[in-house]
Design an enzyme around this catalytic site. Structure first.
Site, PDB file in Angstrom:
ATOM      1  N   ASP A  31       0.829  -1.200   0.000  1.00 46.20           N
ATOM      2  CA  ASP A  31       0.000   0.000   0.000  1.00 46.20           C
ATOM      3  C   ASP A  31       0.866   1.254   0.000  1.00 46.20           C
ATOM      4  OD1 ASP A  31      -1.999  -1.804   0.168  1.00 46.20           O
ATOM      5  OD2 ASP A  31      -2.834  -1.086   2.070  1.00 46.20           O
ATOM      6  N   SER A  80     -33.613  -6.814 -21.061  1.00 50.45           N
ATOM      7  CA  SER A  80     -33.818  -7.451 -19.766  1.00 50.45           C
ATOM      8  C   SER A  80     -33.595  -8.961 -19.938  1.00 50.45           C
ATOM      9  CB  SER A  80     -35.229  -7.103 -19.314  1.00 50.45           C
ATOM     10  OG  SER A  80     -35.471  -7.680 -18.091  1.00 50.45           O
ATOM     11  N   GLU A 112     -23.038 -17.922 -15.879  1.00 49.71           N
ATOM     12  CA  GLU A 112     -22.408 -16.848 -15.105  1.00 49.71           C
ATOM     13  C   GLU A 112     -23.263 -16.551 -13.878  1.00 49.71           C
ATOM     14  OE1 GLU A 112     -22.380 -13.401 -17.604  1.00 49.71           O
ATOM     15  OE2 GLU A 112     -21.617 -14.544 -19.315  1.00 49.71           O
ATOM     16  N   LYS A 114     -25.563 -14.381 -11.589  1.00 46.43           N
ATOM     17  CA  LYS A 114     -26.438 -13.239 -11.819  1.00 46.43           C
ATOM     18  C   LYS A 114     -26.265 -12.320 -10.623  1.00 46.43           C
ATOM     19  CE  LYS A 114     -31.285 -12.142 -12.801  1.00 46.43           C
ATOM     20  NZ  LYS A 114     -31.144 -10.871 -12.153  1.00 46.43           N
ATOM     21  N   ASP A 116     -26.547  -9.414  -8.102  1.00 47.84           N
ATOM     22  CA  ASP A 116     -27.682  -8.604  -7.690  1.00 47.84           C
ATOM     23  C   ASP A 116     -27.204  -7.194  -7.371  1.00 47.84           C
ATOM     24  OD1 ASP A 116     -30.298  -8.221  -7.267  1.00 47.84           O
ATOM     25  OD2 ASP A 116     -30.406  -9.289  -5.354  1.00 47.84           O
ATOM     26  N   TYR A 227     -20.004  -8.156 -18.062  1.00 48.82           N
ATOM     27  CA  TYR A 227     -20.325  -9.449 -18.672  1.00 48.82           C
ATOM     28  C   TYR A 227     -20.750  -9.398 -20.123  1.00 48.82           C
ATOM     29  CZ  TYR A 227     -24.756  -7.699 -16.874  1.00 48.82           C
ATOM     30  OH  TYR A 227     -25.807  -6.890 -16.547  1.00 48.82           O
ATOM     31  N   LYS A 291     -26.365 -18.585 -20.892  1.00 47.73           N
ATOM     32  CA  LYS A 291     -26.340 -17.896 -22.184  1.00 47.73           C
ATOM     33  C   LYS A 291     -25.868 -18.852 -23.272  1.00 47.73           C
ATOM     34  CE  LYS A 291     -25.169 -13.597 -19.852  1.00 47.73           C
ATOM     35  NZ  LYS A 291     -24.197 -12.522 -19.601  1.00 47.73           N
ATOM     36  N   LYS A 315     -33.238 -18.563 -11.586  1.00 48.98           N
ATOM     37  CA  LYS A 315     -33.291 -17.828 -10.323  1.00 48.98           C
ATOM     38  C   LYS A 315     -33.163 -18.757  -9.119  1.00 48.98           C
ATOM     39  CE  LYS A 315     -34.542 -13.903  -9.846  1.00 48.98           C
ATOM     40  NZ  LYS A 315     -35.460 -12.874 -10.328  1.00 48.98           N
ATOM     41  N   CYS A 409     -38.847 -12.544  33.904  1.00 49.93           N
ATOM     42  CA  CYS A 409     -38.477 -13.646  33.011  1.00 49.93           C
ATOM     43  C   CYS A 409     -39.732 -14.411  32.592  1.00 49.93           C
ATOM     44  CB  CYS A 409     -37.501 -14.568  33.739  1.00 49.93           C
ATOM     45  SG  CYS A 409     -37.206 -16.112  32.869  1.00 49.93           S
ATOM     46  N   CYS A 412     -39.607 -18.095  34.403  1.00 54.35           N
ATOM     47  CA  CYS A 412     -39.753 -18.315  35.846  1.00 54.35           C
ATOM     48  C   CYS A 412     -40.422 -17.163  36.579  1.00 54.35           C
ATOM     49  CB  CYS A 412     -38.395 -18.613  36.468  1.00 54.35           C
ATOM     50  SG  CYS A 412     -37.322 -17.160  36.521  1.00 54.35           S
ATOM     51  N   CYS A 427     -32.235 -12.993  32.874  1.00 54.52           N
ATOM     52  CA  CYS A 427     -33.059 -13.450  33.984  1.00 54.52           C
ATOM     53  C   CYS A 427     -32.109 -13.575  35.181  1.00 54.52           C
ATOM     54  CB  CYS A 427     -33.668 -14.810  33.643  1.00 54.52           C
ATOM     55  SG  CYS A 427     -34.308 -15.659  35.081  1.00 54.52           S
ATOM     56  N   CYS A 432     -33.636 -20.698  37.477  1.00 51.58           N
ATOM     57  CA  CYS A 432     -34.593 -20.627  36.372  1.00 51.58           C
ATOM     58  C   CYS A 432     -34.452 -21.885  35.522  1.00 51.58           C
ATOM     59  CB  CYS A 432     -34.314 -19.386  35.520  1.00 51.58           C
ATOM     60  SG  CYS A 432     -35.325 -19.293  34.033  1.00 51.58           S
TER      61      CYS A 432
HETATM   62  S1  IVH Z   1     -27.088 -10.685 -19.180  1.00 50.66           S
HETATM   63  C1  IVH Z   1     -29.686  -8.899 -22.661  1.00 50.66           C
HETATM   64  N1  IVH Z   1     -25.537 -11.445 -17.272  1.00 50.66           N
HETATM   65  O1  IVH Z   1     -29.767  -9.236 -14.179  1.00 50.66           O
HETATM   66  C2  IVH Z   1     -29.691  -9.325 -21.242  1.00 50.66           C
HETATM   67  N2  IVH Z   1     -27.322  -9.995 -16.724  1.00 50.66           N
HETATM   68  O2  IVH Z   1     -32.692  -9.736 -14.095  1.00 50.66           O
HETATM   69  C3  IVH Z   1     -28.393  -9.054 -20.617  1.00 50.66           C
HETATM   70  N3  IVH Z   1     -27.412  -9.343 -14.375  1.00 50.66           N
HETATM   71  O3  IVH Z   1     -30.808  -6.610 -16.202  1.00 50.66           O
HETATM   72  C4  IVH Z   1     -28.336  -9.516 -19.258  1.00 50.66           C
HETATM   73  N4  IVH Z   1     -25.644 -10.475 -13.750  1.00 50.66           N
HETATM   74  O4  IVH Z   1     -28.692  -6.271 -14.829  1.00 50.66           O
HETATM   75  C5  IVH Z   1     -26.609 -10.718 -17.586  1.00 50.66           C
HETATM   76  N5  IVH Z   1     -24.026 -12.193 -15.694  1.00 50.66           N
HETATM   77  C6  IVH Z   1     -25.103 -11.457 -16.017  1.00 50.66           C
HETATM   78  C7  IVH Z   1     -25.809 -10.701 -15.065  1.00 50.66           C
HETATM   79  C8  IVH Z   1     -26.925  -9.980 -15.460  1.00 50.66           C
HETATM   80  C9  IVH Z   1     -26.597  -9.673 -13.351  1.00 50.66           C
HETATM   81  C10 IVH Z   1     -28.591  -8.483 -14.247  1.00 50.66           C
HETATM   82  C11 IVH Z   1     -28.754  -7.551 -15.385  1.00 50.66           C
HETATM   83  C12 IVH Z   1     -30.153  -7.796 -15.865  1.00 50.66           C
HETATM   84  C13 IVH Z   1     -30.791  -8.452 -14.721  1.00 50.66           C
HETATM   85  C14 IVH Z   1     -31.958  -9.284 -15.175  1.00 50.66           C
END
Ligand code: IVH
Length: 668
Positions: A31, A80, A112, A114, A116, A227, A291, A315, A409, A412, A427, A432
């Site tokens: 660092d 989406s 991959e 997903k 959050d 991604y 994918k 999911k 308590c 008891c 307590c 007890c």
């Molecule tokens: S691919 C064309 N890959 O999840 C669609 N999405 O519920 C492209 N997300 O809106 C999405 N990790 O924000 C993709 N490895 C991943 C992801 C990912 C998180 C999110 C993304 C998307 C949402 C859908």
């Protein structure tokens, strides 16, 4: 080298080491070395402000707060993703796409995590990060460039290393998120400052990225995973797997937990395995994304609504839900703590019906202002018991009732107490039923009653043989023999060891009472001050406070213990059983042997009495039999059998008289 070159060199180095640290999590320099590079660059830039460029590592934070976010039109719709809630739906997805593809098409699948977090769209022109945007409605997002620059894992310039050249234009899609450990730290800090906390890392990330003042975002521990490539000029990439490799080469953070399959079944098995890992990762994943590897195939499958057909989110079961807190329940723990929990209107979370959730402790309840009747957010993570995260205050009706610390308590009925400086409420009754086993076990081990462990105590309590520790001294052989595992001999042994515990030194009896804050060290301190339990019990809190080494909390705890009628009765009962509750005033021991306990065996150069005196005048203690508390066995000529054997069995070190005298001479 001229200044311009040195600046450029420093930037390259800093970008690279930043990448090693924040993206690869594998720094190559310390660092302080990194700081030195940064300081040098800052100094040079201060002398030559005309040489500052936006991609300089010194320019991550900067810029005034915005009035509002500008709109950004995405180069292509930011789509989406469709969901598969279970394996069946994942199989149905494959069936669907197979029907749309030419017969005999061989597919590869990339899996991959997903993540959050919050979708971000990053634009690089000739390798320089020029624009960052939110997804918005998919067509138009908001310009959050200044905020995104503050994320250390985001490369301000690509490639970070290597000699590949940057494409003329690259638009990358990723997810900004808050790592789980950072989220927990951040929330704790927010709480301490009295500022708002977030329900989960996703909300924290979203709230942090959408700040008009970039200096706020800069202070938030955000990270990034990328991604996909939304648009590019100057490169050709044909598969998702290649995309990930390319992004990695350019210096983008890419999830490491990715895999490619040509066999659908293997892929499904991997997804299911993945789910089990979820709680061990430092990012929240609400599923995995499957994918189709070949991008042209993906493209050819088209889009339904806003969801591309060529990929799907598998999911994981949800871990959060909201429901009504119907009533307060309280468990009394084995140490006497009152543990509050919420009785909930049944709600399904991740396939399981939840009716209860922990409320941690009363301080937590007060801080979060959780009330009976509230709609609350509950969370169930992995094997962890469900917990109430926070109330949804916007849904209050005014009918909600605050939660108060119970005065008695629930098991008891005796009074509770909340020691100062502690979070827990206790307590106060050591008999007890909720804490009796723990209490008696502590008593037995402190009084050195051999052969009386927790299991046996539990069995005795279950059979109603004992209701408190004093009952041990009233046990009869015929009662004990009713318990499984006890024969005549073992019963006799146990009764003998109980009987011999009646004459323990005073400090042990004091420690055995289980007074909060009084362990063996404090008990010894007390035994030096008071010659009996009665004298101790009669001492006022003020008097106790004058004892050196005794803190005010402990003094209060002792005084409060003896002020309670039940505890006095317990001591009475011990006394009636013949337990010795007084001792010689134990002189504070000093000298080279202080704190050591010796047992003598065999013939020494002086009499036993003389040797005992010798040890005691040098601060040591002499006892008659070997136990695990013996520090040394002093072995003379023709040593006696049992002491020697016991010392060997317990691993008590043995020394000669000469060793002992050397020990004294050398000062311990
Ligand atoms: S691919 C064309 N890959 O999840 C669609 N999405 O519920 C492209 N997300 O809106 C999405 N990790 O924000 C993709 N490895 C991943 C992801 C990912 C998180 C999110 C993304 C998307 C949402 C859908």
């Amino acid at each position: 080298m001229d200044v311009r070159e040195r600046i450029e060199q420093l930037r390259k180095l800093i970008h690279y080491h930043n990448y090693r640290y924040y993206v690869l999590d594998s720094p190559e320099i310390s660092d302080s070395e990194y700081d030195a590079l940064m300081r040098e660059l800052e100094a040079l830039e201060a002398q030559h402000p005309e040489l500052i460029t936006p991609d300089s590592p010194t320019q991550r934070v900067g810029g005034a707060p915005l009035e509002k976010f500008e709109k950004v039109t995405h180069p292509r719709p930011i789509l989406s993703l469709g969901d598969a809630m279970n394996e069946e739906e994942l199989r149905a997805w494959r069936e669907r796409i197979m029907r749309l593809l030419p017969p005999g098409t061989k597919l590869e699948y990339v899996v991959e995590p997903k993540i959050d977090g919050l979708t971000v769209v990053l634009t690089y022109e000739n390798g320089i990060f020029t624009k960052g945007a939110t997804r918005g409605d998919g067509e138009v997002g908001e310009d959050i460039t200044a905020n995104l620059r503050t994320i250390k894992a985001l490369p301000l310039r690509i490639p970070v290393s290597g000699d590949e050249t940057a494409p003329a234009r690259l638009v990358v899609r990723g997810e900004a998120y808050m790592p789980v450990d950072a989220f927990e730290r951040f929330n704790r800090e927010q709480e301490e400052k009295g500022e708002r906390t977030f329900a989960n890392p996703r909300n924290a990330a979203a709230g942090s990225v959408r700040q008009l003042d970039p200096s706020i975002t800069a202070a938030r521990p955000l990270s990034l995973f990328c991604y996909s490539i939304v648009a590019s000029e100057g490169i050709t990439i044909t598969t998702q797997w290649e995309t990930l490799a390319y992004l990695r080469r350019m210096g983008f953070p890419v999830a490491t937990d990715v895999a490619i399959f040509s066999d659908f079944e293997e892929m499904v098995a991997y997804c299911k395995e993945w789910m089990k890992k979820r709680d061990t990762l430092n990012f929240e994943a609400d599923g995995v994304v499957v994918k189709i590897n070949d991008l042209a195939t993906q493209e050819s499958l088209g889009v339904v609504g806003k969801d591309p057909r060529g990929m799907i989110a598998f999911k994981f079961p949800a871990r959060e839900a909201t429901t009504k807190l119907v009533a307060l329940g309280i468990n009394v723990g084995r140490t006497g703590t009152l543990n509050p929990f919420a009785i909930l209107k049944p709600v399904r979370v991740g396939g399981v019906t939840i009716t209860k959730a922990t409320l941690h402790n009363f301080e937590d309840i007060a801080r979060k202002d959780i009330r009976i009747g509230d709609t609350v957010l509950i969370k169930r993570a992995g094997d962890v018991i469900p917990q109430v995260v926070m109330p949804i205050t916007s849904l209050r009706t005014g009918e909600e009732k605050p939660i108060e610390i119970p005065a008695s308590c629930p098991v008891c009925g005796e009074p509770t107490e909340k020691p100062e400086g502690e979070v827990a409420v206790y307590c106060t009754n050591m008999s007890c039923p909720a804490q009796i086993v723990q209490h008696i076990t502590h008593f037995a081990s402190t009084m050195d009653i051999e052969g009386l462990g927790e299991k046996i105590v539990q069995a005795f309590v279950d059979h109603g043989l004992i209701h408190d520790a004093a009952d041990l001294y009233y046990l009869r052989a015929e009662d004990i023999m009713r318990i499984e595992g006890f024969a005549e001999k073992s019963t006799e042994n146990l009764l003998n060891s109980i009987a011999s515990s009646k004459v323990r030194p005073l400090w042990r009896v004091i420690a055995a009472l289980g007074i909060r804050g009084v362990g063996s060290v404090v008990a010894q301190l007390l035994a030096q001050h008071f010659t009996s339990i009665d004298a101790l019990a009669a001492a006022s809190e003020e008097e106790l406070q004058t004892i050196p080494g005794l803190g005010p909390h402990t003094a209060a705890s002792i005084a409060s213990f003896f002020s309670r009628e039940r505890n006095r009765q317990f001591i009475e009962k011990l006394c009636r059983a013949g337990v010795v509750l007084a001792g010689e005033r134990e002189a504070p021991r000093e000298g080279p042997l202080a704190g050591l306990t010796f047992v003598i065996t065999g013939t020494l150069s002086v009499s036993r009495e003389e040797m005992t005196e010798y040890i005691e005048t040098h601060g040591g203690k002499v006892t008659g039999s070997v136990s695990k508390n013996t520090s040394y066995l002093v072995v003379g000529d023709s040593p006696g059998g049992t002491k020697y054997e016991r010392a060997q069995a317990l691993g008590v070190p043995m020394i000669s008289e000469a060793d002992l005298r050397r020990m004294v001479e050398r000062g311990g």
